[in-house]
Design a protein around this motif. Structure first.
Motif, PDB file in Angstrom:
ATOM      1  N   VAL A 226      -1.801  -0.326  -8.424  1.00  0.00           N
ATOM      2  CA  VAL A 226      -3.090  -1.004  -8.291  1.00  0.00           C
ATOM      3  C   VAL A 226      -2.885  -2.462  -7.899  1.00  0.00           C
ATOM      4  O   VAL A 226      -2.054  -3.164  -8.472  1.00  0.00           O
ATOM      5  CB  VAL A 226      -3.891  -0.924  -9.609  1.00  0.00           C
ATOM      6  N   GLY A 227      -3.650  -2.906  -6.899  1.00  0.00           N
ATOM      7  CA  GLY A 227      -3.705  -4.326  -6.577  1.00  0.00           C
ATOM      8  C   GLY A 227      -2.578  -4.834  -5.687  1.00  0.00           C
ATOM      9  O   GLY A 227      -1.826  -4.089  -5.065  1.00  0.00           O
ATOM     10  N   PHE A 228      -2.462  -6.169  -5.657  1.00  0.00           N
ATOM     11  CA  PHE A 228      -1.512  -6.882  -4.803  1.00  0.00           C
ATOM     12  C   PHE A 228      -0.069  -6.464  -5.077  1.00  0.00           C
ATOM     13  O   PHE A 228       0.784  -6.515  -4.180  1.00  0.00           O
ATOM     14  CB  PHE A 228      -1.681  -8.391  -5.051  1.00  0.00           C
ATOM     15  N   ALA A 229       0.209  -6.029  -6.303  1.00  0.00           N
ATOM     16  CA  ALA A 229       1.576  -5.660  -6.688  1.00  0.00           C
ATOM     17  C   ALA A 229       2.135  -4.524  -5.845  1.00  0.00           C
ATOM     18  O   ALA A 229       3.355  -4.334  -5.781  1.00  0.00           O
ATOM     19  CB  ALA A 229       1.615  -5.267  -8.171  1.00  0.00           C
ATOM     20  N   GLY A 230       1.272  -3.771  -5.182  1.00  0.00           N
ATOM     21  CA  GLY A 230       1.748  -2.655  -4.375  1.00  0.00           C
ATOM     22  C   GLY A 230       2.254  -3.040  -2.998  1.00  0.00           C
ATOM     23  O   GLY A 230       2.863  -2.214  -2.305  1.00  0.00           O
ATOM     24  N   LEU A 231       2.021  -4.293  -2.584  1.00  0.00           N
ATOM     25  CA  LEU A 231       2.350  -4.691  -1.215  1.00  0.00           C
ATOM     26  C   LEU A 231       3.843  -4.659  -0.921  1.00  0.00           C
ATOM     27  O   LEU A 231       4.284  -4.042   0.062  1.00  0.00           O
ATOM     28  CB  LEU A 231       1.794  -6.096  -0.936  1.00  0.00           C
ATOM     29  N   LYS A 232       4.663  -5.299  -1.734  1.00  0.00           N
ATOM     30  CA  LYS A 232       6.093  -5.417  -1.445  1.00  0.00           C
ATOM     31  C   LYS A 232       6.802  -4.066  -1.351  1.00  0.00           C
ATOM     32  O   LYS A 232       7.514  -3.814  -0.374  1.00  0.00           O
ATOM     33  CB  LYS A 232       6.773  -6.315  -2.486  1.00  0.00           C
TER      34      LYS A 232
ATOM     35  N   LEU B 110      -1.307   6.351   1.427  1.00  0.00           N
ATOM     36  CA  LEU B 110      -1.786   5.061   0.918  1.00  0.00           C
ATOM     37  C   LEU B 110      -3.011   5.204   0.027  1.00  0.00           C
ATOM     38  O   LEU B 110      -4.091   5.543   0.483  1.00  0.00           O
ATOM     39  CB  LEU B 110      -2.103   4.131   2.087  1.00  0.00           C
ATOM     40  N   ALA B 111      -2.810   4.946  -1.271  1.00  0.00           N
ATOM     41  CA  ALA B 111      -3.931   4.913  -2.216  1.00  0.00           C
ATOM     42  C   ALA B 111      -4.226   3.485  -2.655  1.00  0.00           C
ATOM     43  O   ALA B 111      -5.214   3.244  -3.340  1.00  0.00           O
ATOM     44  CB  ALA B 111      -3.613   5.773  -3.439  1.00  0.00           C
ATOM     45  N   ASN B 112      -3.361   2.557  -2.272  1.00  0.00           N
ATOM     46  CA  ASN B 112      -3.515   1.149  -2.640  1.00  0.00           C
ATOM     47  C   ASN B 112      -4.195   0.402  -1.504  1.00  0.00           C
ATOM     48  O   ASN B 112      -3.556  -0.037  -0.561  1.00  0.00           O
ATOM     49  CB  ASN B 112      -2.128   0.543  -2.937  1.00  0.00           C
ATOM     50  N   LYS B 113      -5.528   0.305  -1.576  1.00  0.00           N
ATOM     51  CA  LYS B 113      -6.272  -0.317  -0.478  1.00  0.00           C
ATOM     52  C   LYS B 113      -5.960  -1.800  -0.351  1.00  0.00           C
ATOM     53  O   LYS B 113      -6.047  -2.388   0.724  1.00  0.00           O
ATOM     54  CB  LYS B 113      -7.769  -0.091  -0.653  1.00  0.00           C
TER      55      LYS B 113
ATOM     56  N   VAL C 120      -5.918  -4.793   2.636  1.00  0.00           N
ATOM     57  CA  VAL C 120      -6.860  -5.894   2.493  1.00  0.00           C
ATOM     58  C   VAL C 120      -6.123  -7.229   2.571  1.00  0.00           C
ATOM     59  O   VAL C 120      -6.544  -8.162   3.248  1.00  0.00           O
ATOM     60  CB  VAL C 120      -7.635  -5.793   1.157  1.00  0.00           C
ATOM     61  N   VAL C 121      -4.994  -7.302   1.888  1.00  0.00           N
ATOM     62  CA  VAL C 121      -4.235  -8.550   1.786  1.00  0.00           C
ATOM     63  C   VAL C 121      -3.500  -8.876   3.079  1.00  0.00           C
ATOM     64  O   VAL C 121      -3.535 -10.007   3.562  1.00  0.00           O
ATOM     65  CB  VAL C 121      -3.233  -8.460   0.612  1.00  0.00           C
ATOM     66  N   ALA C 122      -2.812  -7.904   3.643  1.00  0.00           N
ATOM     67  CA  ALA C 122      -1.934  -8.178   4.787  1.00  0.00           C
ATOM     68  C   ALA C 122      -1.958  -7.017   5.777  1.00  0.00           C
ATOM     69  O   ALA C 122      -0.914  -6.558   6.235  1.00  0.00           O
ATOM     70  CB  ALA C 122      -0.510  -8.434   4.293  1.00  0.00           C
ATOM     71  N   GLY C 123      -3.144  -6.558   6.130  1.00  0.00           N
ATOM     72  CA  GLY C 123      -3.273  -5.399   6.995  1.00  0.00           C
ATOM     73  C   GLY C 123      -2.623  -5.569   8.347  1.00  0.00           C
ATOM     74  O   GLY C 123      -2.039  -4.622   8.892  1.00  0.00           O
ATOM     75  N   ASP C 124      -2.695  -6.785   8.914  1.00  0.00           N
ATOM     76  CA  ASP C 124      -2.104  -7.005  10.235  1.00  0.00           C
ATOM     77  C   ASP C 124      -0.597  -6.805  10.206  1.00  0.00           C
ATOM     78  O   ASP C 124      -0.015  -6.138  11.074  1.00  0.00           O
ATOM     79  CB  ASP C 124      -2.447  -8.410  10.738  1.00  0.00           C
ATOM     80  N   ILE C 125       0.054  -7.344   9.179  1.00  0.00           N
ATOM     81  CA  ILE C 125       1.511  -7.240   9.063  1.00  0.00           C
ATOM     82  C   ILE C 125       1.934  -5.811   8.727  1.00  0.00           C
ATOM     83  O   ILE C 125       2.880  -5.273   9.295  1.00  0.00           O
ATOM     84  CB  ILE C 125       2.031  -8.238   8.017  1.00  0.00           C
ATOM     85  N   VAL C 126       1.219  -5.185   7.795  1.00  0.00           N
ATOM     86  CA  VAL C 126       1.562  -3.819   7.381  1.00  0.00           C
ATOM     87  C   VAL C 126       1.456  -2.850   8.558  1.00  0.00           C
ATOM     88  O   VAL C 126       2.376  -2.055   8.819  1.00  0.00           O
ATOM     89  CB  VAL C 126       0.650  -3.348   6.225  1.00  0.00           C
ATOM     90  N   MET C 127       0.355  -2.918   9.303  1.00  0.00           N
ATOM     91  CA  MET C 127       0.163  -1.977  10.415  1.00  0.00           C
ATOM     92  C   MET C 127       1.120  -2.268  11.564  1.00  0.00           C
ATOM     93  O   MET C 127       1.591  -1.344  12.241  1.00  0.00           O
ATOM     94  CB  MET C 127      -1.289  -2.016  10.894  1.00  0.00           C
TER      95      MET C 127
ATOM     96  N   LEU D  69     -13.745  -3.790   0.014  1.00  0.00           N
ATOM     97  CA  LEU D  69     -12.308  -3.632   0.233  1.00  0.00           C
ATOM     98  C   LEU D  69     -12.047  -2.476   1.194  1.00  0.00           C
ATOM     99  O   LEU D  69     -11.156  -2.552   2.058  1.00  0.00           O
ATOM    100  CB  LEU D  69     -11.591  -3.377  -1.098  1.00  0.00           C
ATOM    101  N   GLU D  70     -12.824  -1.411   1.061  1.00  0.00           N
ATOM    102  CA  GLU D  70     -12.646  -0.255   1.940  1.00  0.00           C
ATOM    103  C   GLU D  70     -13.009  -0.585   3.385  1.00  0.00           C
ATOM    104  O   GLU D  70     -12.399  -0.044   4.323  1.00  0.00           O
ATOM    105  CB  GLU D  70     -13.486   0.917   1.435  1.00  0.00           C
ATOM    106  N   MET D  71     -13.992  -1.448   3.594  1.00  0.00           N
ATOM    107  CA  MET D  71     -14.344  -1.862   4.952  1.00  0.00           C
ATOM    108  C   MET D  71     -13.162  -2.568   5.613  1.00  0.00           C
ATOM    109  O   MET D  71     -12.836  -2.315   6.782  1.00  0.00           O
ATOM    110  CB  MET D  71     -15.556  -2.794   4.927  1.00  0.00           C
ATOM    111  N   ILE D  72     -12.514  -3.455   4.856  1.00  0.00           N
ATOM    112  CA  ILE D  72     -11.375  -4.196   5.400  1.00  0.00           C
ATOM    113  C   ILE D  72     -10.204  -3.252   5.640  1.00  0.00           C
ATOM    114  O   ILE D  72      -9.505  -3.344   6.661  1.00  0.00           O
ATOM    115  CB  ILE D  72     -10.982  -5.350   4.454  1.00  0.00           C
TER     116      ILE D  72
END
Length: 384
Positions: A101-107, A121-124, A128-135, A219-222
């Motif tokens: 859950v949350g930002f902790a899932g990014l790394k 991906l269940a961690n939206k 939301v936080v870094a979609g450009d970099i992740v994609m 969050l889902e829109m983003i």
């Protein structure tokens, strides 16, 4: 071939339901990695039941308890936040279910992508936080990202076979949460036990509160913007109290495809784990005879201002979604601890969004700094 699943966040609602799916299909899946933050007792129980290769308890204070409980097994035990990334980089699994859950899932998700592992991906918040970099990393490494959220899974399913057909618009449906139709004079007195009583879905505390404030839909829109490469104006939210149509895609010829199913997260979880095949299950079936009508209405943005703030973040982009998410995580935490009121959560998010400096084109380090600054400011406002 049995698909080896790494469940990052196995003790949460999504992780626990994923284990039910794995248990029901032992010829298709195995639980190779299980991770938890603090819920070490449930993690131990899951490990003994599913015998994974590796478990990770990211709260190091619980490491010894997990290590001792699993001492008579062959299960490898890791502890600490860094261990999440370390295990995500290993080659012992086929697919990561990103359910922290949350930002902790990014790394750990970024590390898995770099390791060319398929992501369910269940961690939206990751997008939301870094979609450009992740994609960008996912495209570079040719890593499939299969959405687990019911709404995004619905869009994903509607797009199967439509590769060459352009999307005109998507409709993300929202149940409206437990307070649909209510006004601020009612919401000012809402307590956490009320906000956690979602009418249709069984979810964890954080997402239940986000659903009640409609922040979850923002969050889902983003998330949808990045998953499906859309412009903000191509994403629309409709309140659909029956929670039967999980979302819709409108194509440039005007045709609309909808995905319909019961409000059961095991369905999109199973779809993501088994993709690209569908596998038989014994879950209850949708019965049209029990629902007399489908209704839709526009969300009340004046009452549920979190959704309006998320739309602003979606439109402006940069580090603003990251800042909004961080402030919201702190505000929800405080609400669940009875430190702030229901409507105060929105005030906190709005204030933080207005005060943290805007960065139009952030790099990854900017996201981490913006997240930290937003959390500190939100905590100061609340006096945590």
């Amino acid at each position: 071939m049995i698909k080896k699943i790494a469940i990052f966040g196995s003790t949460g609602s999504i992780g626990s339901q994923a284990l039910e799916v794995i248990k029901a299909h032992p010829d298709k899946f195995s639980a190779e990695v299980l991770t938890a933050h603090k819920n070490y007792e449930l993690l131990i129980e899951q490990a003994l039941a599913f015998n994974p290769n590796i478990v990770v308890i990211s709260d190091e204070r619980k490491y010894n308890a997990v290590k001792e409980a699993l001492a008579k097994t062959d299960i490898k035990v890791f502890g600490g936040e860094d261990a999440l990334e370390e295990v995500a980089a290993m080659n012992c699994y086929d697919l990561m279910l990103a359910a922290i859950v949350g930002f902790a899932g990014l790394k750990p998700t970024l590390k898995a992508i770099e390791n060319k592992k398929t992501i369910a991906l269940a961690n939206k918040e990751t997008l939301v936080v870094a979609g450009d970099i992740v994609m960008e990393k996912a495209v570079k490494n040719r890593v499939p990202i299969i959405p687990v959220d019911s709404e995004h899974s619905a869009i994903f399913q509607c797009l199967m076979g439509e590769t060459r057909n352009r999307i005109e618009k998507i409709y993300l449906t929202a149940s409206g949460g437990p307070f649909i139709g209510r006004k601020p004079n009612f919401l000012v007195n809402v307590k956490k036990e009320h906000a956690l009583q979602h009418p249709n879905w069984t979810m964890g505390a954080k997402i239940s509160v986000d659903s009640a404030t409609l922040m979850n839909k923002g969050l889902e829109m983003i998330e949808a913007r990045w998953l499906f490469n859309l412009k903000p104006e191509q994403i629309e939210v409709l309140v659909h109290p029956q929670s039967a149509i999980h979302s819709m895609v409108q194509f440039e010829d005007g045709s609309i495809k909808a995905q319909i199913g019961l409000a059961d997260m095991k369905l999109p979880i199973q779809y993501a784990l088994a993709f690209p095949t569908r596998i038989k299950n014994d879950y209850p079936r949708f019965n049209f005879k029990k629902i007399s009508s489908f209704t839709f209405e526009e969300p009340d943005l004046k009452t549920f201002r979190n959704l309006a703030l998320a739309m602003e973040a979606l439109e402006k982009g940069g580090n603003l979604p990251c800042v909004m998410n961080a402030a919201n995580e702190i505000a929800v935490f405080a609400f669940l601890k009875n430190r702030v009121g229901f409507l105060e959560m929105t005030d906190i998010v709005e204030k933080v969004m207005s005060e943290v400096p805007f960065i139009e084109k952030p790099v990854l380090s900017d996201y981490f700094e913006s997240d930290a600054e937003a959390r500190t400011l939100a905590a100061d406002i609340i006096k945590l």
